[in-house]
Scaffold this active site. Structure first.
Site, PDB file in Angstrom:
ATOM      1  N   GLU A  85     -48.593  15.309  48.811  1.00 33.09           N
ATOM      2  CA  GLU A  85     -47.938  14.016  48.613  1.00 33.09           C
ATOM      3  C   GLU A  85     -46.707  14.087  47.701  1.00 33.09           C
ATOM      4  OE1 GLU A  85     -50.970  11.155  47.578  1.00 33.09           O
ATOM      5  OE2 GLU A  85     -51.896  11.283  49.568  1.00 33.09           O
ATOM      6  N   GLU A 135     -55.514  14.379  54.979  1.00 27.70           N
ATOM      7  CA  GLU A 135     -56.395  13.424  54.296  1.00 27.70           C
ATOM      8  C   GLU A 135     -56.431  12.143  55.109  1.00 27.70           C
ATOM      9  OE1 GLU A 135     -55.549  12.354  50.255  1.00 27.70           O
ATOM     10  OE2 GLU A 135     -55.094  14.417  49.667  1.00 27.70           O
TER      11      GLU A 135
END
Length: 500
Positions: free
Chosen positions: A161, A280
């Site tokens: 991220e 994810e």
């Protein structure tokens, strides 16, 4: 109450890519040194069996791989694989292999002091890119020597991220692109067989980041082996005390967002068809998201699992268990943790959604029916399916199955809903003990299993009609298979059950 009539034709075929068991997420890798973590992972592996496991903290200080020291006035580097060997040995013993997320930054290699989480993972770029790539290649060489050539098949992802400033200093796009390029080229130069992906972004400015990443790769003549991103499906949460309360987003809108990434990738001739991994996914993106413990979560995710394979080669649920410390050590048994399993190997309703889809995959790959409430597959013996209800009202689904021959069929139903499989409610009714005793945990666990029922159905004229009742937030798995009736001499079931 609503009712729906479904006709299941044996020769029908529909697209359904079931990758439910490819990968699962975990808290930071250092947690794999704890007993409870390994107990939960063993339970999940015995019941479901995932191929890969992905988590943060591979290079964080608690795993202690990277170490600098001074000698003769010179700064030197040495590597320590004691803990990572112990962690990966445990994974392989349980039949699961690492999905290598390269991060976070060792403190001695970091260019800054910014950290994230209770366990202080450093999220700044390396002060020396050569030392970073040397560390990555040294680890890959060590893993290959210890575990063999199979390690070249272990997926690799660069960072986590980077489009969020908490996970990558200032969310510096160009600095991340440099990290990806240097890491990608070093790995490919070492052994081109490794598959390396990125940019591992979440939903913030996702289209902008994917487009910019591909433009950068195109300019640099780099072709990543896969594109990775994340997928969460709730609105911004409301924090009350220790807990986060979120509303679910519209599933159709979330699937459209995933399709948009596929469309962006396929708009480039150089990258068309590249696999996309959701490294994810879940509903809530916080480890105190109370929805994770509910039957609603299980029903909503049943719909997600039916469609995630449409444009994604892989998707990894975040996470398998509740041993997790991003916001500190949990305060209670049911605390909204990411895990599909709670402390004491108590399966949450969501666990059964994944278990059901794994059973579906093992049963057959020919999908004969799929909509926003059901997915059904067939093999030579009959049918299996998952049905779900994310609404408030009870649903009755009438299904007419076409069968290869007339005769008797065994119908088995496994039901998970707020009445028959709801450990959260029992825990609440017990008084919400934060630290339940062994006996209390066993009691709560006893309420965490599906209700299994069976019946004999008779096919006439090549069809059999079956009704399924799904209560509020229910998930149901069924099999309808040819009955092989072979009673022992003298045994009469009807007579047995007629005794008074």
């Amino acid at each position: 109450m609503s009712s729906e009539k479904i006709i299941v034709k044996k020769d029908n075929r529909m697209e359904f890519n079931n990758h439910v068991d490819y990968c699962v997420g975990t808290g930071r890798l250092g947690l794999a040194l704890t007993e409870e973590y390994l107990k939960e992972l063993e339970f999940v592996q015995n019941m479901i069996g995932f191929s890969y496991i992905r988590g943060h903290g591979l290079f964080s200080d608690d795993v202690a791989i990277y170490n600098e020291y001074e000698e003769d006035g010179e700064t030197k580097v040495e590597y320590n694989y004691t803990y990572i060997d112990r962690i990966f040995d445990s994974f392989l013993r349980l039949g699961i292999r690492p999905y290598l997320e390269l991060g976070f930054m060792p403190g001695q290699l970091a260019s800054g002091t910014q950290t994230i989480f209770y366990w202080k993972g450093n999220t700044t770029p390396p002060k020396d890119y050569k030392k970073w790539t040397d560390m990555v290649i040294a680890l890959l060489a060590h893993l290959k020597k210890r575990y063999g050539e199979e390690t070249v098949t272990w997926p690799i992802e660069v960072w986590n991220e980077p489009n969020l400033p908490g996970f990558w200093y200032k969310a510096d796009m160009q600095e991340y692109f440099k990290l990806f390029k240097e890491t990608f080229l070093a790995i490919k130069n070492y052994d081109s067989r490794y598959k390396v992906g990125g940019p591992a972004i979440c939903g913030v400015r996702d289209a902008e980041w994917i487009e910019a990443f591909l433009e950068f790769c195109k300019k640099e003549g780099i072709k990543p082996d896969r594109i990775t991103r994340h997928h969460y499906t709730v609105e911004f949460p409301e924090r009350i005390g220790h807990y986060d309360y979120s509303k679910l987003e519209d599933p159709k809108m979330r699937f459209e967002n995933l399709q948009s990434t596929r469309d962006i990738v396929d708009s480039y001739d150089e990258f068309r068809g590249l696999p996309i991994h959701l490294s994810e996914f879940s509903t809530s993106y916080t480890p105190r998201g109370v929805i994770h413990d509910t039957n609603l979560n299980a029903a909503y995710l049943a719909g997600q699992l039916a469609g995630l394979g449409d444009v994604n080669e892989a998707y990894s649920y975040w996470t398998f268990g509740d041993v997790f410390e991003e916001q500190g050590v949990q305060h209670s048994l049911f605390h909204g943790g990411f895990g599909m399993v709670a402390d004491g190997n108590i399966p949450k309703p969501t666990f059964w959604t994944f278990y059901f889809y794994k059973q579906l995959k093992m049963f057959g790959t020919d999908c004969v029916y799929r909509d926003d409430k059901a997915v059904i597959v067939k093999n030579d013996s009959g049918y299996a399916g998952v049905l779900w209800n994310i609404g408030e009202d009870e649903i009755i689904a009438d299904l007419d199955f076409e069968l290869p021959e007339d005769g008797e069929y065994t119908l088995i139903k496994k039901t998970v809903d707020e009445t028959c499989c709801n450990p959260l409610k029992l825990w609440h009714d017990l008084g919400e003990p934060a630290y339940p005793s062994k006996a209390e945990k066993e009691m709560i666990k006893s309420a965490a299993w599906p209700l299994t029922t069976s019946s004999v159905e008779v096919s006439k004229n090549g069809t059999v009609d079956v009704s399924f009742t799904l209560k509020k937030h229910g998930v149901l798995y069924f099999t309808l298979t040819k009955r092989d009736f072979t009673p022992d001499r003298g045994y009469d079931y009807d007579k047995v059950i007629s005794f008074h």
